[in-house]
Motif scaffolding. Structure first.
Motif, mmCIF file in Angstrom:
data_model
loop_
_atom_site.group_PDB
_atom_site.id
_atom_site.type_symbol
_atom_site.label_atom_id
_atom_site.label_comp_id
_atom_site.label_asym_id
_atom_site.label_seq_id
_atom_site.Cartn_x
_atom_site.Cartn_y
_atom_site.Cartn_z
ATOM 1 N N ASP A 294 51.998 42.440 16.130
ATOM 2 C CA ASP A 294 52.807 41.823 17.190
ATOM 3 C C ASP A 294 52.452 42.409 18.549
ATOM 4 O OD1 ASP A 294 54.071 40.247 15.358
ATOM 5 O OD2 ASP A 294 55.842 41.551 15.159
ATOM 6 N N GLU A 295 52.234 43.717 18.566
ATOM 7 C CA GLU A 295 51.876 44.374 19.821
ATOM 8 C C GLU A 295 50.522 43.894 20.319
ATOM 9 O OE1 GLU A 295 51.349 48.860 21.699
ATOM 10 O OE2 GLU A 295 52.007 48.606 19.607
ATOM 11 N N ARG A 296 49.571 43.699 19.384
ATOM 12 C CA ARG A 296 48.247 43.202 19.773
ATOM 13 C C ARG A 296 48.332 41.772 20.317
ATOM 14 N NH1 ARG A 296 44.590 45.257 14.612
ATOM 15 N NH2 ARG A 296 44.480 47.480 15.223
ATOM 16 N N ASP A 297 49.161 40.954 19.622
ATOM 17 C CA ASP A 297 49.330 39.570 20.094
ATOM 18 C C ASP A 297 49.956 39.536 21.483
ATOM 19 O OD1 ASP A 297 48.255 38.573 17.795
ATOM 20 O OD2 ASP A 297 50.193 38.221 16.811
ATOM 21 N N SER A 298 50.930 40.438 21.689
ATOM 22 C CA SER A 298 51.587 40.488 22.995
ATOM 23 C C SER A 298 50.611 40.890 24.086
ATOM 24 C CB SER A 298 52.762 41.474 22.917
ATOM 25 O OG SER A 298 53.394 41.577 24.172
ATOM 26 N N ARG B 167 47.348 40.518 23.996
ATOM 27 C CA ARG B 167 46.372 39.448 24.157
ATOM 28 C C ARG B 167 46.947 38.317 25.014
ATOM 29 N NH1 ARG B 167 45.055 39.216 19.360
ATOM 30 N NH2 ARG B 167 46.470 37.565 18.655
ATOM 31 N N LYS B 168 48.216 37.967 24.798
ATOM 32 C CA LYS B 168 48.853 36.908 25.575
ATOM 33 C C LYS B 168 48.988 37.312 27.038
ATOM 34 C CE LYS B 168 51.455 34.887 21.737
ATOM 35 N NZ LYS B 168 52.810 34.635 21.168
ATOM 36 N N LYS B 169 49.394 38.594 27.245
ATOM 37 C CA LYS B 169 49.515 39.068 28.622
ATOM 38 C C LYS B 169 48.166 39.044 29.332
ATOM 39 C CE LYS B 169 53.535 42.090 27.929
ATOM 40 N NZ LYS B 169 54.030 43.494 27.959
ATOM 41 N N LYS C 203 47.312 35.459 30.153
ATOM 42 C CA LYS C 203 48.094 34.981 31.290
ATOM 43 C C LYS C 203 47.525 35.517 32.597
ATOM 44 C CE LYS C 203 52.558 34.290 28.980
ATOM 45 N NZ LYS C 203 53.977 34.734 28.899
ATOM 46 N N ARG C 204 47.119 36.812 32.574
ATOM 47 C CA ARG C 204 46.562 37.420 33.771
ATOM 48 C C ARG C 204 45.248 36.742 34.169
ATOM 49 N NH1 ARG C 204 46.701 42.075 32.105
ATOM 50 N NH2 ARG C 204 44.530 42.444 31.497
ATOM 51 N N LEU C 205 44.418 36.428 33.135
ATOM 52 C CA LEU C 205 43.157 35.732 33.405
ATOM 53 C C LEU C 205 43.393 34.337 33.962
ATOM 54 C CD1 LEU C 205 41.079 36.771 30.243
ATOM 55 C CD2 LEU C 205 40.789 37.604 32.592
ATOM 56 N N ASN C 206 44.383 33.653 33.389
ATOM 57 C CA ASN C 206 44.701 32.308 33.865
ATOM 58 C C ASN C 206 45.212 32.352 35.309
ATOM 59 O OD1 ASN C 206 44.010 31.252 31.390
ATOM 60 N ND2 ASN C 206 46.099 31.138 30.609
ATOM 61 N N ARG C 207 46.056 33.359 35.602
ATOM 62 C CA ARG C 207 46.591 33.496 36.947
ATOM 63 C C ARG C 207 45.484 33.809 37.955
ATOM 64 N NH1 ARG C 207 50.258 36.692 35.674
ATOM 65 N NH2 ARG C 207 49.189 38.675 36.180
ATOM 66 N N ASP C 208 44.559 34.690 37.564
ATOM 67 C CA ASP C 208 43.441 35.023 38.438
ATOM 68 C C ASP C 208 42.554 33.807 38.685
ATOM 69 O OD1 ASP C 208 44.365 37.588 38.524
ATOM 70 O OD2 ASP C 208 42.918 38.392 37.078
#
Length: 210
Positions: free
Chosen positions: A7-11, A13-15, A18-23
């Motif tokens: 779960d921590e790895r998935d979290s 990876r999602k973060k 999101k950061r890549l998408n925002r950039d």
């Protein structure tokens, strides 16, 4: 415990995603603004370059030309501080033809594109081919008078009784000496194959100017 780790790895990876998408969104937005600013800046930059190089900038503007007339462009480098009167004269040689300008004179600004119509009618009982010879007064005006379109460029054939209307599209150069207030444009129409007429009197004898 492995589930918590996953779960921590998935979290993470999602973060990260999101950061890549925002950039990426920020970069794309920046590119759009930069391109828009560049396109906006090109207009004054282009004008500045043309002015620095002394290039005439012709703006494509609808003039609402009369039927049968061509719309003439407007020269954006018009000297509104000066006015020049252009007078029109018409002569015929070797025959009873009708040949005259639609108006006797116009007042223009140097650099201003202007259209004047000339009317011609073959009153003879035979077909004829003729051409016009232009002349200018004062003589110094000739090198500062530019005809963009003129019936004098070509020969014309008219049937008996046929009438034609032809344009002269011109502008006066802004380098015309300032003491020249009036220009006379004179045409002599002569039959091709006949005797070429002498230059009109207006070319030889300039009118006094004030």
């Amino acid at each position: 415990m492995s589930d918590d780790l996953n779960d921590e790895r998935d979290s993470r990876r999602k973060k990260k995603q999101k950061r890549l998408n925002r950039d990426m969104l920020f970069k794309l937005t920046l590119v759009v603004f930069v391109m828009g600013g560049f396109a906006y800046a090109m207009v004054p930059l282009y004008k500045s370059i043309c002015e620095a190089l002394n290039i005439n900038v012709i703006a494509r503007t609808d003039l609402g030309a009369a039927p049968g007339e061509k719309s003439a462009p407007i020269n954006s480098q018009v000297d509104l501080t000066r006015s020049v009167t252009v007078e029109f004269d018409a002569n015929v040689h070797g025959g009873p033809w009708e040949f005259h300008p639609a108006q006797n004179a116009v007042t223009v600004h140097p650099g201003e594109m202007t259209t004047v119509m000339y009317e011609f009618r073959n009153t003879q009982s035979r077909t004829m081919t003729a051409q016009a010879i232009p002349s200018y007064a004062p003589g110094v005006a000739q090198s500062h008078f530019t005809k963009v379109e003129c019936f004098c460029f070509t020969q014309h054939t008219l049937a008996p009784g046929e009438s034609k209307t032809w344009p002269v599209v011109f502008y006066v150069d802004d380098k015309l000496p300032r003491d020249v207030k009036t220009i006379t444009l004179s045409y002599t129409f002569f039959e091709v194959g006949g005797t070429t007429p002498p230059a009109p009197v207006g070319q030889l004898e300039a009118k006094p100017h004030v």
